[in-house]
Write a protein that holds these residues in place. Structure first.
Motif, PDB file in Angstrom:
ATOM      1  N   PHE A  76       0.831  -1.208   0.000  1.00  0.00           N
ATOM      2  CA  PHE A  76       0.000   0.000   0.000  1.00  0.00           C
ATOM      3  C   PHE A  76       0.868   1.261   0.000  1.00  0.00           C
ATOM      4  O   PHE A  76       0.495   2.285  -0.583  1.00  0.00           O
ATOM      5  CB  PHE A  76      -0.917   0.015   1.220  1.00  0.00           C
ATOM      6  CG  PHE A  76      -2.003  -1.027   1.188  1.00  0.00           C
ATOM      7  CD1 PHE A  76      -2.557  -1.444  -0.005  1.00  0.00           C
ATOM      8  CD2 PHE A  76      -2.479  -1.592   2.368  1.00  0.00           C
ATOM      9  CE1 PHE A  76      -3.565  -2.400  -0.042  1.00  0.00           C
ATOM     10  CE2 PHE A  76      -3.482  -2.544   2.351  1.00  0.00           C
ATOM     11  CZ  PHE A  76      -4.025  -2.956   1.144  1.00  0.00           C
ATOM     12  N   SER A  77       2.022   1.192   0.675  1.00  0.00           N
ATOM     13  CA  SER A  77       2.879   2.378   0.777  1.00  0.00           C
ATOM     14  C   SER A  77       3.454   2.795  -0.570  1.00  0.00           C
ATOM     15  O   SER A  77       3.902   3.923  -0.738  1.00  0.00           O
ATOM     16  CB  SER A  77       4.023   2.120   1.766  1.00  0.00           C
ATOM     17  OG  SER A  77       4.962   1.197   1.228  1.00  0.00           O
ATOM     18  N   THR A  78       3.450   1.892  -1.548  1.00  0.00           N
ATOM     19  CA  THR A  78       3.977   2.220  -2.880  1.00  0.00           C
ATOM     20  C   THR A  78       2.957   2.970  -3.719  1.00  0.00           C
ATOM     21  O   THR A  78       3.299   3.490  -4.790  1.00  0.00           O
ATOM     22  CB  THR A  78       4.387   0.949  -3.635  1.00  0.00           C
ATOM     23  OG1 THR A  78       3.215   0.163  -3.914  1.00  0.00           O
ATOM     24  CG2 THR A  78       5.371   0.123  -2.813  1.00  0.00           C
ATOM     25  N   GLY A  79       1.696   3.007  -3.267  1.00  0.00           N
ATOM     26  CA  GLY A  79       0.646   3.678  -4.028  1.00  0.00           C
ATOM     27  C   GLY A  79       0.035   2.808  -5.109  1.00  0.00           C
ATOM     28  O   GLY A  79      -0.706   3.304  -5.970  1.00  0.00           O
ATOM     29  N   ILE A  80       0.306   1.522  -5.066  1.00  0.00           N
ATOM     30  CA  ILE A  80      -0.232   0.618  -6.074  1.00  0.00           C
ATOM     31  C   ILE A  80      -1.766   0.631  -6.034  1.00  0.00           C
ATOM     32  O   ILE A  80      -2.370   0.732  -4.962  1.00  0.00           O
ATOM     33  CB  ILE A  80       0.308  -0.818  -5.848  1.00  0.00           C
ATOM     34  CG1 ILE A  80      -0.083  -1.718  -7.018  1.00  0.00           C
ATOM     35  CG2 ILE A  80      -0.171  -1.379  -4.520  1.00  0.00           C
ATOM     36  CD1 ILE A  80       0.569  -3.102  -6.949  1.00  0.00           C
ATOM     37  N   LYS A  81      -2.383   0.530  -7.203  1.00  0.00           N
ATOM     38  CA  LYS A  81      -3.842   0.508  -7.276  1.00  0.00           C
ATOM     39  C   LYS A  81      -4.383  -0.818  -6.759  1.00  0.00           C
ATOM     40  O   LYS A  81      -3.734  -1.861  -6.880  1.00  0.00           O
ATOM     41  CB  LYS A  81      -4.300   0.720  -8.723  1.00  0.00           C
ATOM     42  CG  LYS A  81      -3.961   2.106  -9.272  1.00  0.00           C
ATOM     43  CD  LYS A  81      -4.468   2.270 -10.689  1.00  0.00           C
ATOM     44  CE  LYS A  81      -4.160   3.663 -11.232  1.00  0.00           C
ATOM     45  NZ  LYS A  81      -4.630   3.825 -12.624  1.00  0.00           N
ATOM     46  N   ASP A  82      -5.575  -0.755  -6.182  1.00  0.00           N
ATOM     47  CA  ASP A  82      -6.182  -1.953  -5.605  1.00  0.00           C
ATOM     48  C   ASP A  82      -6.285  -3.072  -6.636  1.00  0.00           C
ATOM     49  O   ASP A  82      -6.006  -4.243  -6.336  1.00  0.00           O
ATOM     50  CB  ASP A  82      -7.573  -1.632  -5.054  1.00  0.00           C
ATOM     51  CG  ASP A  82      -7.525  -0.684  -3.868  1.00  0.00           C
ATOM     52  OD1 ASP A  82      -6.413  -0.455  -3.341  1.00  0.00           O
ATOM     53  OD2 ASP A  82      -8.601  -0.200  -3.455  1.00  0.00           O
ATOM     54  N   GLN A  83      -6.711  -2.718  -7.841  1.00  0.00           N
ATOM     55  CA  GLN A  83      -6.905  -3.725  -8.889  1.00  0.00           C
ATOM     56  C   GLN A  83      -5.584  -4.410  -9.236  1.00  0.00           C
ATOM     57  O   GLN A  83      -5.526  -5.627  -9.400  1.00  0.00           O
ATOM     58  CB  GLN A  83      -7.502  -3.069 -10.140  1.00  0.00           C
ATOM     59  CG  GLN A  83      -8.003  -4.057 -11.185  1.00  0.00           C
ATOM     60  CD  GLN A  83      -9.235  -4.824 -10.724  1.00  0.00           C
ATOM     61  OE1 GLN A  83     -10.103  -4.271 -10.055  1.00  0.00           O
ATOM     62  NE2 GLN A  83      -9.304  -6.107 -11.055  1.00  0.00           N
ATOM     63  N   ASP A  84      -4.510  -3.614  -9.344  1.00  0.00           N
ATOM     64  CA  ASP A  84      -3.208  -4.189  -9.695  1.00  0.00           C
ATOM     65  C   ASP A  84      -2.681  -5.090  -8.585  1.00  0.00           C
ATOM     66  O   ASP A  84      -2.112  -6.152  -8.850  1.00  0.00           O
ATOM     67  CB  ASP A  84      -2.199  -3.073  -9.977  1.00  0.00           C
ATOM     68  CG  ASP A  84      -2.565  -2.281 -11.228  1.00  0.00           C
ATOM     69  OD1 ASP A  84      -3.272  -2.842 -12.092  1.00  0.00           O
ATOM     70  OD2 ASP A  84      -2.151  -1.112 -11.327  1.00  0.00           O
ATOM     71  N   LEU A  85      -2.868  -4.662  -7.329  1.00  0.00           N
ATOM     72  CA  LEU A  85      -2.401  -5.482  -6.209  1.00  0.00           C
ATOM     73  C   LEU A  85      -3.207  -6.771  -6.130  1.00  0.00           C
ATOM     74  O   LEU A  85      -2.664  -7.840  -5.842  1.00  0.00           O
ATOM     75  CB  LEU A  85      -2.522  -4.702  -4.893  1.00  0.00           C
ATOM     76  CG  LEU A  85      -2.051  -5.434  -3.630  1.00  0.00           C
ATOM     77  CD1 LEU A  85      -0.599  -5.878  -3.767  1.00  0.00           C
ATOM     78  CD2 LEU A  85      -2.226  -4.535  -2.402  1.00  0.00           C
ATOM     79  N   ALA A  86      -4.498  -6.670  -6.409  1.00  0.00           N
ATOM     80  CA  ALA A  86      -5.353  -7.863  -6.394  1.00  0.00           C
ATOM     81  C   ALA A  86      -4.876  -8.876  -7.431  1.00  0.00           C
ATOM     82  O   ALA A  86      -4.849 -10.088  -7.158  1.00  0.00           O
ATOM     83  CB  ALA A  86      -6.803  -7.464  -6.663  1.00  0.00           C
TER      84      ALA A  86
END
Length: 241
Positions: A76-86
């Motif tokens: 989360f600290s990297t600013g990654i989008k929820d969809q991409d992390l999922a």
């Protein structure tokens, strides 16, 4: 990292003020007051991988985050989008959003608890002397460890000859609470961040009290000193965490 003497602001930035400057929360690095913040941040990044990483993964009994939670917070600290992390984790985006919601709820609980704690104990602090710090104990903690600063000052004045250099203990106390108080002063004579042979630690303790073996044993038993299993190496326990 010694949590006892650090404020929330100190934890967030990664360094804290000292009597003569600023010091890193994670090592002995020290800077003069007024040092540019960039220099401090660069140190945290290059030496410790960044303050945030240290906070998330800090080895402390107060860090209750699971490995999975630590990994999620790092992501989360990297600013990654929820969809991409999922996609990376092969879970639904709703699962990621739920995790964020859970973290927010924990933060709300923590803020409320801090407000209650500060309101209660700031008020109590005006009525009684604060407690001194003692090492974290492996066994049960009882009244022996409830030592106020005023109580400690009185006890130390009674048992030590402060006019003598080096420090000298007049006599060995009988009560465990008094022994513990005396140990909090003796341990200050042992340098931090150094390892000592049994002979070397004996040489440090011998001028303080003739029965240095007893002193050494109690320092280990109460967690002021740590030693190897074979007893060949000793070092001062850093912090209460």
């Amino acid at each position: 990292m010694e949590l006892n003497n650090l404020t929330l602001a100190d934890l967030r930035q990664g360094w804290h003020p000292t009597l003569d400057g600023l010091q890193c929360n994670y090592c002995q690095a020290h800077w003069a007051t007024g040092t540019p913040e960039k220099e401090l941040v660069d140190h945290l990044t290059l030496v410790h991988g960044g303050n945030l990483a240290q906070l998330i993964h800090t080895d402390s009994r107060y860090n209750t985050l699971t490995t999975k939670q630590q990994d999620l917070l790092t992501a989360f600290s990297t600013g990654i989008k929820d969809q991409d992390l999922a996609k990376q984790l092969q879970v639904a985006a709703a699962t990621i959003r739920h995790q964020k919601f859970t973290f927010r709820e924990k933060a709300k609980q923590a803020r409320l608890y801090l407000a209650i704690y500060d309101a209660v104990f700031d008020q109590a602090a005006n009525q009684e002397s604060p407690l001194i710090d003692v090492p974290t104990q492996t066994g049960p903690v009882d009244d022996r460890f409830m030592i106020t600063e005023d109580e400690a000052a009185s006890t130390l004045q009674h048992y030590f000859d402060f006019e003598h250099q080096p420090l000298r203990l007049k006599r060995w106390p009988k009560k465990q609470k008094v022994i513990l108080t005396v140990l909090t002063r003796i341990i200050e004579e042992v340098p931090t961040n150094q390892h000592f042979s049994e002979s070397a630690i004996n040489q440090l303790l011998k001028p303080i009290y003739f029965d240095f073996v007893t002193v050494r044993r109690y320092l280990v038993d109460y967690g002021f000193l740590t030693r190897t299993a074979d007893g060949h190496e000793y070092w001062r326990t850093t912090g209460k965490e």
